[in-house]
Design an enzyme around this catalytic site. Structure first.
Site, short mmCIF file in Angstrom:
data_model
loop_
_atom_site.label_atom_id
_atom_site.label_comp_id
_atom_site.label_asym_id
_atom_site.label_seq_id
_atom_site.Cartn_x
_atom_site.Cartn_y
_atom_site.Cartn_z
N PRO A 1 0.82 -1.22 0.00
CA PRO A 1 0.00 0.00 0.00
C PRO A 1 0.85 1.26 0.00
O PRO A 1 1.83 1.37 0.75
CB PRO A 1 -0.80 -0.13 1.30
CG PRO A 1 -0.89 -1.59 1.54
CD PRO A 1 0.41 -2.17 1.05
N CYS A 2 0.48 2.21 -0.87
CA CYS A 2 1.35 3.37 -1.08
C CYS A 2 0.80 4.68 -0.54
O CYS A 2 1.48 5.69 -0.54
CB CYS A 2 1.61 3.54 -2.58
SG CYS A 2 0.12 3.87 -3.56
N GLN A 3 -0.45 4.69 -0.05
CA GLN A 3 -1.06 5.97 0.33
C GLN A 3 -0.26 6.70 1.41
O GLN A 3 -0.19 7.93 1.43
CB GLN A 3 -2.50 5.75 0.82
CG GLN A 3 -3.48 5.40 -0.29
CD GLN A 3 -3.48 3.92 -0.62
OE1 GLN A 3 -2.70 3.15 -0.06
NE2 GLN A 3 -4.34 3.51 -1.53
#
Length: 389
Positions: free
Chosen positions: A90-92
């Site tokens: 996950p990159c958020q």
């Protein structure tokens, strides 16, 4: 020669697509150079989309922290001699848009690393947002340095093997994608392997003009606010549109959001390439009513895309003008999921499962398939030169 792959944090399968398909005579065709042992995705809608489009790949819809030797044995998965692990946690949390937090999502690369120590692939591809280069961890150390160092030695998990890590920033627009989208890619090669050639990232297309928003979506029918159309109204107008449409007859996910009166007035007023600052300047000049003055958001929010340029980065808020630049260049509405998918280079045959907002999330989080195709070719060339079977 078949390369065995494990796919982690797969999402709907943007990165997967490039290892399952190739392009021949202007059409996507199946690619048999790669074999997937399994894929893992926790989000139920993304997992459902993955199953819909890659029914031959076992999908482990589960928390990645549960994946271990016993789990693989229970599910009768052969993880011996896996060649490659692909995926992007996950990159958020790393994103430069919004609040940046070094939270549990930001630390999910440790789960990726843990599985490297179990499966021991020859190589891995790790993808994440550009913000990974500037984010710092709890000790003030750049996260990218922490990530690379952790892959170079995975002794934390009792394994002496480590990886030589190659870092590169790739922009999707350089690989035929109608979108300026920079992402960090780490390619790791196991240190105990004897190599005859060096790793090389795919080379950007040279001598070809960038694919624009117009090149990508000008064949899709016009929509009003809160409208849907399921039929194409014209033939493909560009080579890119022909590739995206293939033999599809039914238009999926081309539905516009239901914008309120104030948002509609703002979209009607903003001109191509402009956004929040333009609207506020018009209000201050007395050309727009005061109630349209925007007090929140970034400079590119409420922004209209350029027709004859690649899109700016598509995110999971691709239908929300208050979140980023996503207003159609010629129509007074935000992008539809299908337009977002086109700008990401997903073919029209790709089926997304879930409500519109969850589909947008799957599209915005994905690696563009055309960029993935280029990576797959580089991986295959490297393997054939170094690990002949």
């Amino acid at each position: 020669m078949t390369i065995k792959i494990v796919d982690l944090f797969s999402g709907a399968g943007g990165l997967t697509f490039g290892f399952k398909n190739n392009i021949s005579n202007g059409f996507f065709v199946k690619d048999n150079r790669f074999e997937f042992v399994f894929a893992n995705e926790y989000d139920p809608f993304a997992a459902a989309s993955f199953r819909e489009n890659f029914s031959d790949i076992p999908m482990l819809e589960d928390d990645i922290s549960k994946l271990d030797i016993d789990y693989f044995k229970k599910n009768k998965l052969d993880i011996e001699n896996v060649d490659l692990i692909i995926g992007g946690p996950p990159c958020q949390s790393f994103s430069t848009v919004g609040k940046r937090q070094y939270d549990n999502r930001a630390k999910m690369y440790r789960e990726y690393r843990r599985l490297l120590s179990i499966i021991k692939p020859k190589m891995f591809i790790f993808e994440n947002v550009l913000g990974l280069l500037t984010m710092k961890n709890d000790n003030g150390i750049p996260v990218i340095d922490d990530v690379i160092k952790s892959f170079q030695s995975i002794q934390e998990f009792g394994d002496v093997l480590g990886y030589t890590v190659h870092k590169e920033v790739l922009n999707a627009q350089d690989f035929g994608v109608p979108q300026s989208r920079e992402r960090v890619f780490l390619v790791g090669i196991r240190k105990d392997l004897v190599l005859s050639t060096d790793w090389e990232y795919p080379t950007p297309l040279i001598g070809k003009e960038l694919v624009t928003v117009s090149d990508a979506i000008s064949d899709l029918p016009k929509l009003a606010n809160n409208e849907q159309k399921t039929n194409y109204k014209s033939k493909p107008k560009t080579e890119y549109q022909s590739l995206m449409r293939g033999s599809e007859k039914r238009l999926r996910d081309h539905i516009s959001a239901n914008h309120g009166h104030r948002i509609m007035k703002i979209m009607e007023a903003v001109i191509e390439g402009e956004g929040k600052d333009y609207i506020n300047a018009q209000v201050e000049a007395g050309k727009l009513p005061k109630e349209l003055f925007l007090t929140s958001g970034y400079r590119n929010t409420y922004g209209r895309l350029w027709w004859n340029k690649p899109s700016t980065t598509i995110t999971n808020n691709l239908s929300t003008p208050s979140s980023l630049r996503c207003i159609h260049p010629k129509q007074d509405r935000a992008l539809t999921p299908r337009e977002g998918a086109r700008l990401q280079s997903f073919p029209d045959s790709f089926k997304f499962i879930g409500p519109r907002t969850r589909i947008n999330t799957q599209i915005g989080n994905a690696v563009p398939p055309l960029l993935s195709l280029a990576l797959a070719d580089s991986i295959y060339n490297f393997y054939t030169n170094n690990f002949k079977k």
